[in-house]
Design a protein around this motif. Sequence first.
Motif, PDB file in Angstrom:
ATOM      1  N   LEU A 306       0.835  -1.212   0.000  1.00 31.77           N
ATOM      2  CA  LEU A 306       0.000   0.000   0.000  1.00 31.77           C
ATOM      3  C   LEU A 306       0.865   1.256   0.000  1.00 31.77           C
ATOM      4  O   LEU A 306       0.509   2.270  -0.650  1.00 31.77           O
ATOM      5  N   SER A 307       1.995   1.224   0.710  1.00 32.52           N
ATOM      6  CA  SER A 307       2.875   2.408   0.704  1.00 32.52           C
ATOM      7  C   SER A 307       3.433   2.648  -0.686  1.00 32.52           C
ATOM      8  O   SER A 307       3.538   3.802  -1.142  1.00 32.52           O
ATOM      9  N   ASN A 315       0.519  10.402  -3.131  1.00 32.63           N
ATOM     10  CA  ASN A 315      -0.001  10.706  -1.805  1.00 32.63           C
ATOM     11  C   ASN A 315       1.079  10.383  -0.760  1.00 32.63           C
ATOM     12  O   ASN A 315       1.091   9.310  -0.164  1.00 32.63           O
ATOM     13  N   LEU A 316       2.005  11.324  -0.570  1.00 29.83           N
ATOM     14  CA  LEU A 316       3.149  11.053   0.294  1.00 29.83           C
ATOM     15  C   LEU A 316       2.736  10.897   1.750  1.00 29.83           C
ATOM     16  O   LEU A 316       3.336  10.104   2.493  1.00 29.83           O
ATOM     17  N   GLN A 317       1.752  11.648   2.206  1.00 31.23           N
ATOM     18  CA  GLN A 317       1.333  11.562   3.607  1.00 31.23           C
ATOM     19  C   GLN A 317       0.781  10.157   3.894  1.00 31.23           C
ATOM     20  O   GLN A 317       1.122   9.523   4.905  1.00 31.23           O
ATOM     21  N   THR A 318      -0.083   9.695   3.005  1.00 26.74           N
ATOM     22  CA  THR A 318      -0.644   8.348   3.186  1.00 26.74           C
ATOM     23  C   THR A 318       0.446   7.292   3.062  1.00 26.74           C
ATOM     24  O   THR A 318       0.456   6.284   3.768  1.00 26.74           O
ATOM     25  N   CYS A 319       1.385   7.546   2.137  1.00 26.84           N
ATOM     26  CA  CYS A 319       2.513   6.605   1.950  1.00 26.84           C
ATOM     27  C   CYS A 319       3.315   6.483   3.233  1.00 26.84           C
ATOM     28  O   CYS A 319       3.682   5.368   3.646  1.00 26.84           O
ATOM     29  N   LEU A 320       3.566   7.633   3.881  1.00 30.70           N
ATOM     30  CA  LEU A 320       4.326   7.596   5.138  1.00 30.70           C
ATOM     31  C   LEU A 320       3.547   6.861   6.233  1.00 30.70           C
ATOM     32  O   LEU A 320       4.133   6.132   7.042  1.00 30.70           O
ATOM     33  N   PHE A 321       2.234   7.049   6.252  1.00 32.14           N
ATOM     34  CA  PHE A 321       1.412   6.365   7.252  1.00 32.14           C
ATOM     35  C   PHE A 321       1.528   4.848   7.087  1.00 32.14           C
ATOM     36  O   PHE A 321       1.741   4.105   8.057  1.00 32.14           O
ATOM     37  N   PHE A 322       1.392   4.390   5.831  1.00 29.28           N
ATOM     38  CA  PHE A 322       1.486   2.949   5.592  1.00 29.28           C
ATOM     39  C   PHE A 322       2.895   2.418   5.886  1.00 29.28           C
ATOM     40  O   PHE A 322       3.066   1.296   6.362  1.00 29.28           O
ATOM     41  N   LEU A 323       3.883   3.266   5.596  1.00 29.48           N
ATOM     42  CA  LEU A 323       5.265   2.846   5.899  1.00 29.48           C
ATOM     43  C   LEU A 323       5.473   2.689   7.401  1.00 29.48           C
ATOM     44  O   LEU A 323       6.171   1.764   7.858  1.00 29.48           O
ATOM     45  N   GLU A 324       4.885   3.604   8.177  1.00 32.07           N
ATOM     46  CA  GLU A 324       5.002   3.482   9.634  1.00 32.07           C
ATOM     47  C   GLU A 324       4.340   2.198  10.122  1.00 32.07           C
ATOM     48  O   GLU A 324       4.872   1.496  10.987  1.00 32.07           O
TER      49      GLU A 324
END
Length: 577
Positions: A306-307, A315-324
């Motif tokens: 998903l990231s 969508n970098l913000q969402t990408c960072l969320f999924f990465l976390e």
Amino acid sequence: MHSVKQLCMANRLKLILNLLLLFCLVACSRNTNISPLLKEAEGYMNERPDSALLLLDSITHREDMSKEQNALWCLLYTQAQDKNRIEHTSDSLIQIAVNYYEKTDREDRKMLAYYYCGNVFYDLNDALQAQDYYLKAYKVGKNLDEPYWLGRLCANLGTLYIYQELYQPALDFQKEAAGYFLQDEDTVSLSMALRNIARIYVCENQLNSAITYYSKALPYTSGSHALYISNELADAYGRVGEYGKGVFYARQASALTQTTDDSCLVSLTLGDLFLKQRIIDSAYHYLSFCRRSTNVYTLKDTYHSLSQLEKYRGNLQTCLFFLEQYETLRDSVEKQTYKESLSRLQNMYDYQHVEKEKESYRQEADRKTNYLYRFLGITFFFLLLVVCIVFYLFKEKKKKEEQLNQSLRLQEQKYRDSQQYLAERNATIAELSRKAEVADDLKMQLDMMLEVVNKKIAGDTSGSIGCTQTFFTSDIYEGICKEWKKLDCEQWLEIVKWIDHVLYPNFTYKIKMVYPSISEVELQVCCLTKLDIPVSRIAVLLSMTSQAVSLNRKRLYKKLTQQEGTAKDFDKCISSL
């Protein structure tokens, strides 16, 4: 009163004997009834393992069993637990079977004892001990025609080597297991072995080989196993870039799902395949569904995909969320993996430590045994020395006593002889005078006989010389030397007559006295050699080769003289007889 006491004693003795007889009957009946139950339980084992376990549980009074029955009960009970998927918590029972069958020649029982001992240690999370017993069972089973058990042994060994990341031996054992399962026509186990081979190739990044073995496994697979193999095959196709085939097998797997976690697992594969093809909407649909999974490994990979998807969207913000989320789950998985690795290392350390202690104990036991043997040897030597000394002293004492007795007997004999000496001397003188007269008469007679014999010998010698000359000019000698092609019975009898009665009196008799078991051919070789016939001519007469004649002469020399020698030594020996 005395008879009453005797009657009471007789009654007591009778009672004791009856009790002993009853005890023996009970013991024998228990011991006899156990063997059919064990045989019946063994018959139920493959088709009805739950009945076998109940039957084994019904056997009481194990203390009355023989060692063989107890070992078989322990083996069958462990086997029944294993087949009923009851987790083993102790190796005490199976070790009884192992220790017993290791000392017998029942190779089939020994192999089963080793195999189930390996299963027990596998349940106890002691992989190295399990591997050790599987290898022992495999070594014994190689000499037996048991593809069913050999397939399972190889499969279990391959699995253990995979856990240790030793992929080459794991691959060898899994391939061997597949061969045994194919021979035994066990399609379910064959599909698992082929799947395991494919997984090993995936671990070694040999994806084309993995696809080949996944494809081989599918025709033998059904149910949930078909779901997992199809899904793994789809993933392998996705890794080599054949996305169409990957989607095809993933949809086959999706049709077999029954639980949410299975659906999430297949959706993760489909989502990754669509993501690699940049079909973002389909990828997002399947990956979003995967977030329902309760499997931490599926969730970890889902958040990673998903990231990547959100990164493609921008969508970098969402990408960072999924990465976390991915990092959090990855840390959790790594911690779990780290604990498992530590556990494996600890088990390996414990196993090696135990083996070192065992080896130390073995060396100490060997050292003590050697000391004991040396002590016993020295003690035996000194005891033997003492016995020899005592025996020598005893013999010396007996010898001295015998010498003393003999001296006394001689003195007594001398005393007796002295009284008869004069009478015996006179009788001896008279006897000697008579013998002297007889000797003079005999001398005269011998002189006369000697003169007669000399005359006769002179006449016989001239006759013998004439006979000898007659033989060497005769047709028989001519036939021996030139004309005869083969020596027949009549010719042989004529030669023997001439040799024994004219030429060399009693020659064959002398040979047979020295070597009683001589054969007719060997006797013919002796006679022809005595007549000084050449070796080549002897070979013709006896239908032999010259080498065979020479070899016979050499052997005959050893048989006649009991010494090693040559053919010429044989000729000299024959000429001297």
